[in-house]
Design an enzyme around this catalytic site. Structure first.
Site, PDB file in Angstrom:
ATOM      1  N   HIS A 100       0.821  -1.213   0.000  1.00  0.00           N
ATOM      2  CA  HIS A 100       0.000   0.000   0.000  1.00  0.00           C
ATOM      3  C   HIS A 100       0.855   1.263   0.000  1.00  0.00           C
ATOM      4  O   HIS A 100       0.501   2.255  -0.642  1.00  0.00           O
ATOM      5  CB  HIS A 100      -0.931   0.000   1.212  1.00  0.00           C
ATOM      6  CG  HIS A 100      -2.122  -0.884   1.057  1.00  0.00           C
ATOM      7  ND1 HIS A 100      -3.080  -1.035   2.043  1.00  0.00           N
ATOM      8  CD2 HIS A 100      -2.531  -1.675   0.032  1.00  0.00           C
ATOM      9  CE1 HIS A 100      -4.008  -1.876   1.629  1.00  0.00           C
ATOM     10  NE2 HIS A 100      -3.695  -2.282   0.417  1.00  0.00           N
ATOM     11  N   TYR A 124      -9.174   4.561   2.403  1.00  0.00           N
ATOM     12  CA  TYR A 124      -9.732   3.483   3.227  1.00  0.00           C
ATOM     13  C   TYR A 124     -11.213   3.722   3.491  1.00  0.00           C
ATOM     14  O   TYR A 124     -12.012   2.781   3.534  1.00  0.00           O
ATOM     15  CB  TYR A 124      -8.972   3.371   4.547  1.00  0.00           C
ATOM     16  CG  TYR A 124      -7.735   2.519   4.459  1.00  0.00           C
ATOM     17  CD1 TYR A 124      -7.833   1.128   4.448  1.00  0.00           C
ATOM     18  CD2 TYR A 124      -6.481   3.088   4.367  1.00  0.00           C
ATOM     19  CE1 TYR A 124      -6.701   0.334   4.363  1.00  0.00           C
ATOM     20  CE2 TYR A 124      -5.337   2.304   4.283  1.00  0.00           C
ATOM     21  CZ  TYR A 124      -5.457   0.936   4.275  1.00  0.00           C
ATOM     22  OH  TYR A 124      -4.334   0.150   4.180  1.00  0.00           O
ATOM     23  N   GLU A 169       1.064   1.725   8.008  1.00  0.00           N
ATOM     24  CA  GLU A 169       1.544   2.397   6.800  1.00  0.00           C
ATOM     25  C   GLU A 169       2.140   3.761   7.121  1.00  0.00           C
ATOM     26  O   GLU A 169       3.136   4.167   6.510  1.00  0.00           O
ATOM     27  CB  GLU A 169       0.403   2.493   5.781  1.00  0.00           C
ATOM     28  CG  GLU A 169       0.084   1.135   5.165  1.00  0.00           C
ATOM     29  CD  GLU A 169      -1.302   1.025   4.574  1.00  0.00           C
ATOM     30  OE1 GLU A 169      -1.909   2.073   4.256  1.00  0.00           O
ATOM     31  OE2 GLU A 169      -1.797  -0.110   4.434  1.00  0.00           O
ATOM     32  N   VAL A 175      12.456 -14.414 -14.256  1.00  0.00           N
ATOM     33  CA  VAL A 175      12.711 -13.068 -13.732  1.00  0.00           C
ATOM     34  C   VAL A 175      12.637 -13.032 -12.211  1.00  0.00           C
ATOM     35  O   VAL A 175      12.959 -12.007 -11.591  1.00  0.00           O
ATOM     36  CB  VAL A 175      11.726 -12.065 -14.369  1.00  0.00           C
ATOM     37  CG1 VAL A 175      10.321 -12.204 -13.762  1.00  0.00           C
ATOM     38  CG2 VAL A 175      12.242 -10.636 -14.253  1.00  0.00           C
ATOM     39  N   GLY A 176      12.283 -14.143 -11.588  1.00  0.00           N
ATOM     40  CA  GLY A 176      12.304 -14.235 -10.130  1.00  0.00           C
ATOM     41  C   GLY A 176      13.695 -14.087  -9.544  1.00  0.00           C
ATOM     42  O   GLY A 176      13.843 -13.953  -8.324  1.00  0.00           O
ATOM     43  N   PRO A 221      15.050 -10.236  -7.147  1.00  0.00           N
ATOM     44  CA  PRO A 221      15.296  -9.985  -5.726  1.00  0.00           C
ATOM     45  C   PRO A 221      16.436 -10.832  -5.168  1.00  0.00           C
ATOM     46  O   PRO A 221      17.190 -10.375  -4.302  1.00  0.00           O
ATOM     47  CB  PRO A 221      13.960 -10.325  -5.056  1.00  0.00           C
ATOM     48  CG  PRO A 221      13.296 -11.279  -5.979  1.00  0.00           C
ATOM     49  CD  PRO A 221      13.718 -10.852  -7.358  1.00  0.00           C
ATOM     50  N   CYS A 277       5.793 -13.291  -4.144  1.00  0.00           N
ATOM     51  CA  CYS A 277       4.961 -13.412  -5.337  1.00  0.00           C
ATOM     52  C   CYS A 277       4.967 -12.088  -6.085  1.00  0.00           C
ATOM     53  O   CYS A 277       4.779 -11.039  -5.477  1.00  0.00           O
ATOM     54  CB  CYS A 277       3.518 -13.761  -4.971  1.00  0.00           C
ATOM     55  SG  CYS A 277       3.264 -15.447  -4.423  1.00  0.00           S
ATOM     56  N   PHE A 278       5.178 -12.133  -7.388  1.00  0.00           N
ATOM     57  CA  PHE A 278       4.995 -10.937  -8.197  1.00  0.00           C
ATOM     58  C   PHE A 278       3.498 -10.810  -8.476  1.00  0.00           C
ATOM     59  O   PHE A 278       2.872 -11.738  -8.969  1.00  0.00           O
ATOM     60  CB  PHE A 278       5.774 -11.040  -9.506  1.00  0.00           C
ATOM     61  CG  PHE A 278       7.273 -11.005  -9.328  1.00  0.00           C
ATOM     62  CD1 PHE A 278       7.841 -10.469  -8.179  1.00  0.00           C
ATOM     63  CD2 PHE A 278       8.112 -11.500 -10.306  1.00  0.00           C
ATOM     64  CE1 PHE A 278       9.218 -10.421  -8.012  1.00  0.00           C
ATOM     65  CE2 PHE A 278       9.493 -11.454 -10.157  1.00  0.00           C
ATOM     66  CZ  PHE A 278      10.044 -10.917  -9.007  1.00  0.00           C
ATOM     67  N   PRO A 329      -0.543  -9.909  -6.967  1.00  0.00           N
ATOM     68  CA  PRO A 329      -1.271 -10.214  -5.733  1.00  0.00           C
ATOM     69  C   PRO A 329      -0.732 -11.475  -5.067  1.00  0.00           C
ATOM     70  O   PRO A 329      -0.430 -12.464  -5.729  1.00  0.00           O
ATOM     71  CB  PRO A 329      -2.718 -10.405  -6.215  1.00  0.00           C
ATOM     72  CG  PRO A 329      -2.804  -9.560  -7.450  1.00  0.00           C
ATOM     73  CD  PRO A 329      -1.454  -9.695  -8.109  1.00  0.00           C
TER      74      PRO A 329
END
Length: 394
Positions: A85, A95, A135, A269-270, A273, A387-388, A390
């Site tokens: 977020h 929100y 946040e 492409v993982g 990172p 996870c790229f 969601p």
């Protein structure tokens, strides 16, 4: 704190929500984008069309309802979502908009009565406040660091390099000439694209693919078939062009002392990172094992760079899997194994005391890796994944 009455009502109505499935979140998003179309500039509309975001929100709602009496169980998910977020610069007012449309969706689909609507509104309000507070902490932490900022900051593209047939690296430098904030290896960067080629502003998160630099950030992006932003970056973004970036974020990062064994596992492409992690381990004392899977040498990004890093350190080792090697690819030179990654080949590395395993790639690949890690007895708290898009549980 939630009242006992609210808890009981949410628990009683949760099965109805679960039975409805992603139809609930589809109705919610359709309603929200109709009444608040400005939010299309925030949400990834590609994930709306393929259903990933709708499924992710539905799963989050069900998880919240299932753990309504045990909110600490959700802290891991809260941390992951809160970081994402902040990369979208979500505000307190947004929100309130989401809450309004969520309660209206429950009313329109189920007509459960005011008591139920009030209970869900209270439950949503408590969860929203948890996110808002966390946040705000992340925003403040980013802004308070040397080279840090809050909101968007203008950067110039100063480097662009093709790493494989489908992956290209982009190096950005702030236009104000000052430093950039440090990040943790594995975190991502939020990039904001405004172009007359797009109906809405497009926001994406891409993993930072190098160790921390003082004045620049590097991301490495795979050209996705039909991918709006990835193709735009590959084809349209040129040296000297300006973009707006949000500060680095993400709860997937490496934080180990120099005596902790590390295993880095990636596919495609993982590796972005995990490459950032590998570059950050040049002073590491414990063994480091690099495992990468890709189609063949044409798809093998950063091949020479990783080889140089690994051969320079006695404690580092690399194993490569090619799924479909070309006729020119040489086993033992370009790659070590064919087919899918078999972690039994590195069983000794995974049996080390307190080994920390980080992995990233397509969801199916990560499920395959997680299953093998469990079979080999690696404690779940010692493996970490990203996870790229969601989030999905592997």
């Amino acid at each position: 704190m939630l009242s006992n009455q609210t808890i009981e009502i949410v628990k009683a109505t949760a099965p109805l929500i679960a039975e409805t499935g992603p139809k609930l979140t589809a109705h919610f998003y359709d309603r929200m984008f109709t009444h608040n179309p400005e939010l299309k500039d925030i949400f990834n509309m590609s994930n709306q069309r393929n259903g990933d975001q709708r499924e992710a929100l539905f799963n989050a709602i069900c998880a919240y309802a299932a753990n309504i009496e045990n909110l600490p169980a959700l802290l891991g998910a809260v941390e992951k979502i809160a970081h994402k977020h902040t990369s979208f610069l979500i505000t307190k007012d947004q929100y309130q908009i989401v809450g309004k449309h969520l309660i209206a969706t429950i009313d329109e689909l189920f007509n459960p009565g005011q008591e139920v609507l009030d209970a869900w509104a209270e439950a949503y309000g408590v969860l929203a406040n948890v996110f808002i507070q966390r946040e705000e902490q992340i925003y403040q932490a980013n802004a308070s660091q040397e080279g840090g900022w809050r909101g968007l900051r203008e950067f110039e593209l100063v480097g662009k390099q093709l790493e494989s047939e489908h992956i290209c690296s982009f190096v950005f430098k702030p236009t104000d000439g000052s430093k950039v904030t440090k990040y943790k290896p594995g975190q991502y960067l939020g990039i904001y694209i405004n172009s007359d080629k797009f109906e809405n502003q497009e926001i994406r998160q891409y993993s930072l693919s190098s160790s921390v630099q003082e004045n620049t950030y590097r991301i490495s992006v795979k050209r996705e078939q039909g991918g709006k932003v990835s193709n735009y970056l590959h084809d349209e973004l040129n040296i000297g062009d300006k973009v707006k970036l949000a500060a680095p974020a993400g709860d997937f990062f490496m934080d180990v002392d120099t005596n902790t064994p590390v295993v880095l596992i990636s596919a495609g492409v993982g590796l972005t990172p995990t490459l950032s992690m590998l570059e950050s381990l040049t002073e590491h004392h414990a063994p480091v094992t690099w495992v990468h899977a890709t189609e063949n040498s044409k798809h093998h990004a950063f091949k020479e760079h990783v080889n140089q890093l690994v051969t320079a350190k006695e404690n580092m080792n690399a194993l490569i899997w090619y799924n479909q090697p070309t006729a020119e690819d040489k086993i033992g030179e370009d790659f070590h194994f064919t087919g899918f990654v078999n972690l039994h080949e590195i069983e000794a590395a995974l049996k080390q005391d307190n080994v920390q395993v980080y992995f990233c790639g397509p969801v199916g690949f990560m499920q395959h890796v997680a299953k093998q890690l469990q079979e080999l007895g690696v404690p779940q708290e010692q493996f970490h994944y990203e996870c790229f898009g969601p989030h999905k549980v592997v």
